[in-house]
Design a protein around this motif. Structure first.
Motif, PDB file in Angstrom:
ATOM      1  N   GLY A 233       0.723  -1.112   0.185  1.00 15.23           N
ATOM      2  CA  GLY A 233      -0.075   0.000   0.170  1.00 15.23           C
ATOM      3  C   GLY A 233       1.140   1.208  -0.113  1.00 15.23           C
ATOM      4  N   LEU A 234       0.407   2.337   0.039  1.00 14.38           N
ATOM      5  CA  LEU A 234       0.722   3.631   0.158  1.00 14.38           C
ATOM      6  C   LEU A 234       1.242   3.962   1.599  1.00 14.38           C
ATOM      7  N   LEU A 235       2.435   4.471   1.924  1.00 13.66           N
ATOM      8  CA  LEU A 235       2.917   4.745   3.212  1.00 13.66           C
ATOM      9  C   LEU A 235       2.283   6.281   3.436  1.00 13.66           C
ATOM     10  N   MET A 236       1.486   6.373   4.502  1.00 13.31           N
ATOM     11  CA  MET A 236       0.833   7.370   4.910  1.00 13.31           C
ATOM     12  C   MET A 236       1.610   8.453   5.564  1.00 13.31           C
ATOM     13  N   ALA A 237       1.441   9.738   5.376  1.00 11.26           N
ATOM     14  CA  ALA A 237       2.220  10.859   6.070  1.00 11.26           C
ATOM     15  C   ALA A 237       2.160  10.390   7.678  1.00 11.26           C
ATOM     16  N   ASP A 238       3.012  11.023   8.309  1.00 11.85           N
ATOM     17  CA  ASP A 238       3.199  10.763   9.707  1.00 11.85           C
ATOM     18  C   ASP A 238       2.549  11.667  10.621  1.00 11.85           C
ATOM     19  N   PHE A 239       1.982  12.736  10.158  1.00 12.53           N
ATOM     20  CA  PHE A 239       1.086  13.412  10.824  1.00 12.53           C
ATOM     21  C   PHE A 239      -0.241  13.553  10.579  1.00 12.53           C
ATOM     22  N   SER A 240      -0.952  13.850  11.648  1.00 10.11           N
ATOM     23  CA  SER A 240      -2.677  13.732  11.280  1.00 10.11           C
ATOM     24  C   SER A 240      -3.100  15.022  10.531  1.00 10.11           C
ATOM     25  N   SER A 241      -4.337  14.991   9.984  1.00 11.29           N
ATOM     26  CA  SER A 241      -4.917  16.081   9.408  1.00 11.29           C
ATOM     27  C   SER A 241      -6.386  15.929   9.086  1.00 11.29           C
TER      28      SER A 241
END
Length: 852
Positions: A233-241
């Motif tokens: 899969g896609l590695l998501m960013a490490d910050f919430s939003s």
């Protein structure tokens, strides 16, 4: 509003009327001029002779369209600024203007042309592998062979670099259509702006229609992190939003213009709990009730999700409360009281003791005459080139960072009139005297040649307009425009050093404070330049965060590679006027994000003030730290005249077990006057310890996995691999050793590295540091320390080894007497902690002339 705001693109559903309908969002006179502009652009391209008139009308048109509920392309307002601010902008600006005029014309005349975009909105977990789709339904304008979809990347998120070559590898992205006669081929397009290379173009993925034609009602699905053939899969960013951007642009034909599709509000949340943090007021009255906020967070500073442990809360070692398991990530303990004067510290720990955190120190006084109110005067959301919504921005400031005050200072070049009205409404809705104060603000955004970046804060939001760099492109015009807009007493201007403010100029009624540091780096030299030019200014710090996370956030990487700073305002009460007046009166100090308590006086006059002339200057102060105090330094007229080291272990006796700190420091001051700061110095290499045993190694300020790492070698436990960065600050490794012999050595092998990040240099290009090897010997330490230097062109960078005391001093008082006959001398104090956090007092002047 432009794409990047919080209002969905209503025009795709036909809610924005076209030119021929009865209720136009333009006046008849405006409509006539806009229709003429549309026709003229089709006959004659924009050129130097008509550029200013066209850009001015496009500004008027775009703002009217945004106020009607439409979203603008993200870089439209910035392109207008580029066209208006200089007499001779790059010739490419003409073509960019024509593209935006034609894009608004299509939205005006054929609102159904862009179809409809939908997405799987989540929530998705930060730093995890995810899969989601964006689905586009073709509108009433077909997509010809050669047209297609540009799968843009916002330049800021640290999600995975998607690819189309290997369906079994991470970050695989695919496309398909319900139209069986259509096939796609991959291509690339040089994309500029925030959805490309930001300051330069970057090659960006395009899925082009290789055969067939997409017609109205066809559905095209783009799958991010397609797992159908084995990808994780896609590695998501490490910050919430609440609005993670995955932009898509649409071209209707080969070599065609790419039109903006609406950014979908994809939600990302934090991961499992890794830390806990407490927030409390810094100064309270004895027996006054106050609230302690306990925040469970993941390793990226997000609110933690998933199961939460029970928490135990201690006050100065005494248990005062228990928080049950699976409570909210943020728990408010209300009605806390401190019956006796003194310094208090809260400790929060999980019941099993595996997670331990603290709060900032709290001082209880009988009748406090000054409180400390923490705030962030400089941070961004998706209304500019950042990420997230203004609602999240305000909620984070108030609830997550527990700020007392905040200024949402979006870049003027990316803010339209509709967004300004949203920001104004948020200030009104969130402000409550005694609880939380929001100031209406923006960032005046020009390069340093024309004055540099300045944040503008208004006392109140009513009837306040932006004096934008579109029409006030120099610093003197900004000052004049602000004086025309408001009384000087109701405006605060704060320059900063990223695009360095012109420290030769200062309006003493408008510009009381200077930003010393932010996530962009530490720039004490910048504040000194204002002082050395005779300006009476105080110090503040800010985050310059771009993720809708003001006041408390982890470094992102790139140019924003350290934690953001905070401004401490010393005022009698938490009200709009009290805090604003304290800014105007220079009653402030700056920190790198930790809520240290700092008090400095000279002959009884507090920081930010001017004392009467005296040849004997008695400087006194108090520091209450959030970690052991490292050094306190007194600066007079740009020179360090006194320093006390509280951390170095100066004993001659060598212990078998000891703790050492290895620190790396680099200067950020530009070599040439008027240049932007030097970029980040990367420190990457290995540390080998001989004739001692390494028990543990940790980074004192390591918060960003993208630019910092520390690992003990798998085969040699006395070897550490590290990577960190500095830009005007210090970054350190804390090393605990045993079996130490007199012959023990520390050998550092550094790899060459190019300076990174920061605003583009004007005179000095970024340099590459040479490979180097340094060796420190325990027997060569003098008073517990040793330093070696490295040269990078005109810079001298420093590597320091110190043996440090086991239990450092957390609070202290200090005093120093200076004798001088200088009129107008200034003094300020710098405090550094063992965790590399820093605080700066505002200066105190002696004699001389006050600002006029």
């Amino acid at each position: 509003m432009k794409v990047g705001g919080i209002v969905c693109l209503l025009l795709l559903a036909g809610s924005v009327v076209s030119a021929g309908e009865l209720h136009d969002y333009l006046s008849p006179e405006q409509r006539a001029r806009v229709e003429k502009l549309k026709a003229d652009v089709n006959l004659h391209a924009t050129d130097p002779g008509n550029r200013t008139a066209r850009a001015s009308l496009l500004w008027e048109w775009a703002n009217a369209y945004a106020i009607s509920g439409g979203e603008l392309p993200v870089n439209l307002t910035q392109a207008i600024a580029a066209a208006l601010r200089t007499a001779n902008p790059p010739t490419r600006v003409h073509g960019i203007l024509d593209g935006y005029i034609n894009e608004l014309a299509l939205l005006d005349d054929q609102p159904g042309a862009l179809g409809r975009l939908e997405a799987d909105l989540g929530p998705f977990t930060a730093r995890s592998h995810v899969t989601f789709e964006q689905r586009f339904t073709v509108g009433d304008k077909p997509i010809q062979t050669g047209g297609g979809f540009l799968i843009a990347r916002h330049f800021m998120p640290n999600y995975g670099r998607w690819q189309t070559a290997d369906p079994q590898a991470d970050n695989y992205i695919s496309i398909e259509s319900t139209n069986s006669n259509v096939s796609f081929a991959t291509d690339s397009f040089p994309m500029p702006g925030m959805h490309g290379g930001f300051r330069n173009s970057a090659p960006t993925l395009v899925f082009r229609v290789a055969s067939g034609r997409l017609q109205e009602g066809d559905v095209v699905t783009v799958t991010y992190g397609d797992t159908s053939q084995g990808s994780r899969g896609l590695l998501m960013a490490d910050f919430s939003s609440d609005r993670m951007p995955f932009p898509i642009y649409l071209a209707f034909e080969a070599q065609g213009y790419f039109y903006t599709l609406p950014i979908q509000p994809i939600v990302v949340v934090g991961t499992e709990v890794a830390r806990v943090k407490g927030f409390a007021p810094s100064i309270v009255a004895t027996d006054e009730t106050f609230t302690l906020s306990v925040r469970a967070e993941d390793r990226f500073f997000n609110r933690a999700t998933g199961p939460l442990p029970p928490w135990r809360v201690l006050l100065n070692g005494r248990r005062i409360a228990d928080i049950p398991a699976d409570s909210s990530a943020i728990t408010l303990l209300k009605d806390v009281r401190l019956p006796e004067p003194g310094v208090y510290r809260f400790e929060i720990s999980s019941r099993d003791g595996t997670i331990v955190g603290t709060s900032n120190p709290v001082v209880a006084e009988e009748n406090p005459t000054r409180r400390i109110y923490w705030g962030d005067s400089h941070a961004h959301s998706g209304f500019a080139e950042g990420i997230g919504t203004p609602t999240r921005f305000m909620n984070w400031a108030r609830d997550d960072a527990r700020l007392d005050w905040v200024a949402h200072s979006e870049h003027d070049i990316w803010t339209d009139d509709a967004e300004w009205e949203v920001l104004r409404k948020h200030v009104k809705d969130y402000t409550e005297d005694g609880q939380f104060i929001a100031f209406l603000s923006y960032e005046w955004t020009v390069n340093n040649i024309n004055g540099g970046h300045h944040n503008v804060l208004y006392r109140t939001p009513d009837n306040r307009r932006r004096v934008t760099s579109h029409f006030a492109p120099t610093l003197s015009k900004l000052y004049q425009g602000l004086r025309n807009e408001a009384e000087p007493k109701d405006v605060v201007v704060i320059p900063h050093a990223h695009q360095a403010g012109d420290y030769r100029l200062n309006d003493p009624e408008l510009e009381p404070l200077v930003e010393v540091m932010s996530q962009h780096g530490t720039f004490e030299w910048f504040a000194r330049m204002y002082l050395n030019h005779g300006h009476q200014v105080g110090f503040t710090a800010a985050s310059d965060n771009h993720l809708s996370q003001p006041g408390y956030t982890a470094p992102l990487g790139g140019s924003l590679s350290q934690r953001g700073g905070l401004g401490a305002i010393r005022a009698q009460e938490k009200t709009i006027d009290a805090i604003f007046d304290a800014m105007k009166d220079l009653r402030s100090y700056a920190t790198t994000g930790e809520r240290m308590i700092l008090d400095v006086a000279l002959n009884g006059h507090e920081m930010g003030q001017r004392a009467p002339f005296a040849e004997i200057r008695h400087i006194t102060g108090q520091v209450i730290g959030t970690a052991p105090i490292d050094t306190i330094t007194l600066i007079k007229n740009d020179a360090e005249i006194w320093q006390q080291d509280y951390l170095a272990d100066t004993a001659d006796k060598l212990n078998k077990e000891d703790t050492f700190v290895l620190s790396f420091a680099s200067d950020s001051k530009p070599i040439h006057a008027g240049d932007n700061p030097r970029g980040w110095r990367t420190w990457r290499g290995t540390l080998r310890i001989a004739n001692a045993t390494l028990e543990s190694a940790e980074g004192t300020d390591f918060h960003s996995h993208t630019v910092q790492s520390l690992a003990v070698d798998d085969e040699d436990p006395n070897t550490v691999h590290f990577r960190t960065q500095s830009r005007g600050d210090t970054t350190s490794l804390k090393l605990r050793l045993s079996d130490i012999k007199r012959t023990a050595t520390f050998t550092i092998t550094l790899e060459p590295a190019l300076e990174t990040g920061g605003a583009p240099p004007i005179f000095r290009p970024k340099q590459t540091s040479d490979a180097a090897e340094l060796t420190f010997s325990v027997r060569d330490l003098e008073r517990g320390r040793a330093m070696q230097t490295l040269t990078v062109d005109a810079y001298t960078d420093r590597v320091t080894l110190r043996r440090v005391v086991k239990d450092g001093v957390m609070q202290t008082t200090f005093e120093f007497t200076d004798e001088s006959t200088g009129q107008g001398d200034y003094y300020y104090v710098r405090v550094k902690q063992a965790d590399d956090a820093v605080a700066w007092s505002s200066p105190i002047w002696v004699g001389g002339f006050p600002k006029r």
